[in-house]
Design an enzyme around this catalytic site. Sequence first.
Site, PDB file in Angstrom:
ATOM      1  CB  THR B  56      41.685  37.733  35.409  1.00  0.00           C
ATOM      2  OG1 THR B  56      42.233  36.393  35.933  1.00  0.00           O
ATOM      3  CG2 THR B  56      41.462  38.416  36.752  1.00  0.00           C
ATOM      4  NE  ARG B 105      47.037  38.717  36.775  1.00  0.00           N
ATOM      5  CZ  ARG B 105      46.179  37.357  36.360  1.00  0.00           C
ATOM      6  NH1 ARG B 105      46.634  36.927  35.304  1.00  0.00           N
ATOM      7  NH2 ARG B 105      45.287  37.174  37.050  1.00  0.00           N
ATOM      8  CG  HIS B 133      44.131  35.555  41.491  1.00  0.00           C
ATOM      9  ND1 HIS B 133      43.433  36.750  41.119  1.00  0.00           N
ATOM     10  CD2 HIS B 133      44.212  35.141  40.264  1.00  0.00           C
ATOM     11  CE1 HIS B 133      42.618  36.592  40.139  1.00  0.00           C
ATOM     12  NE2 HIS B 133      43.335  35.718  39.376  1.00  0.00           N
TER      13      HIS B 133
END
Lengths: 190, 303
Positions: B56, B105, B133
């Site tokens: 990510t 995150r 997410h």
Amino acid sequence: MPDGARAVLDGPEINRALTRIAHEVLERTKGGRRVTLLGIPSRGVPLARRLAQRIERVEDLKVPTGSLDITMYRDDLRLAPARALGKTEIPTGGLDDRVVVLVDDVLFSGRTVRAALDALGDLGRPRAVQLAVLVDRGHRELPIRADYVGKNLPTSLRENVTVRLTETDGHDAVLLGPARPRPGATEGDE
Amino acid sequence: MMRHLLSTGDLTRDEATLVLDTAAELARVGDRSVKKLPTLRGRTVVNLFYEDSTRTRTSFELAAKRLSADVINFSAKGSSVSKGESLKDTALTLQAMGADGVVIRHSASGAAHRLANWVDGSVLNAGDGTHEHPTQALLDAFTMRSRLGRLEGLRVAIVGDILHSRVARSNVLLLNTLGAHVTLVAPPTLLPVSVHTWPCEVSYDLDDVLPKSDVVMLLRVQAERMTESYFPSVREYSRNYGLDGERLARMPQDAIVMHPGPMVRGVEISAEVADSPRCTVTEQVANGVSLRMAVLYLLLGGS
């Protein structure tokens, strides 16, 4: 037709202008062998297709035709909420060493063309870039001019030029009317 | 378009479709001679990662760089966070540095929401605890749409550790908005208590759901979030809820297999299925970059 607007070009006149531009393109590019037509969305795209059809009719030559969206290259992105993107379709064979003719409906401030030139630089290295527009309404803000013009239309900044095409709007016309309120007086060339 | 991307539940159908359409256009930038657009020149994007993540973070970093933004990576390890700084103080520091967008995150559910109240820039939730997410769900929807041509009416089975999955919740909310039908498949111990309030169906029987699914999305068993035992053995879990070649053969011909990664071969997915052309894992990674470019453009590109 919007309030107070009048037609300055009707369907047959638009057709004649495009036919003339097609001939001019062939003349100026010595037969058009290296020409690639790129329409700027939204209305430049059907105009580019019509030019390609006319060139094919006159010279029996298939001209690669595509579209070039310039949204991500605009200089006024921060003046308005993020816009939806148009389509970019580069014909197979690319743009290297081609004579690219950009096609748009209205030439106004010149900022759209400036953005299109930047976008082209990231896509390849054309031999030359030319510009064809259906209407040149003046009021340039950048040192940019068109190579092929359907109609020179002297306008006031308080006026608004609208191009309608069968492919996008159901009929062909160029309308001149009082300005609509728009975000930023120098916004686009549409 | 809104200012932050915190939950897929905040997206209307039109907004979600705009994100997917924009991503489809931006996907072509990867094929050009100059793989870069000038759109976010002069804007700063901060990657604020309190949890380990390669996929990510690099995906967001590449997306921001393709749009010419300046990118700062801020990971909890080796920064002031490891010295005891609070999320709020870190946020105010980033704010003072003029971050236009913060990608966060965090292991705590709701961290992105908190952050959105403290900074002026846009906040992009890149995973908060077991909550959401959103960009993963958007790239999953994008992958389904490009593989199968539509989302409306699509039957999607999400299989595995739903309880600890932020991907599952984001996908259920988004796919429901976009007109797909979702069935969650898991042992009862791996389903959240509130799952009956989610806009989806629930089943404990994978073999019953598979023949009726166009998409099966497998989730990893998140052992690192498990404080107790949720099933008798990995082998039994794999027997009941793992996808192998035999189960795949019972799905419709054009059905696809998805996985948000990282995969654990032999548990939720067999090596045979993972390597099959019907498995979209690497496609999902590639689509992730285009999708994140679209989100960054739509949140930071305008006024």
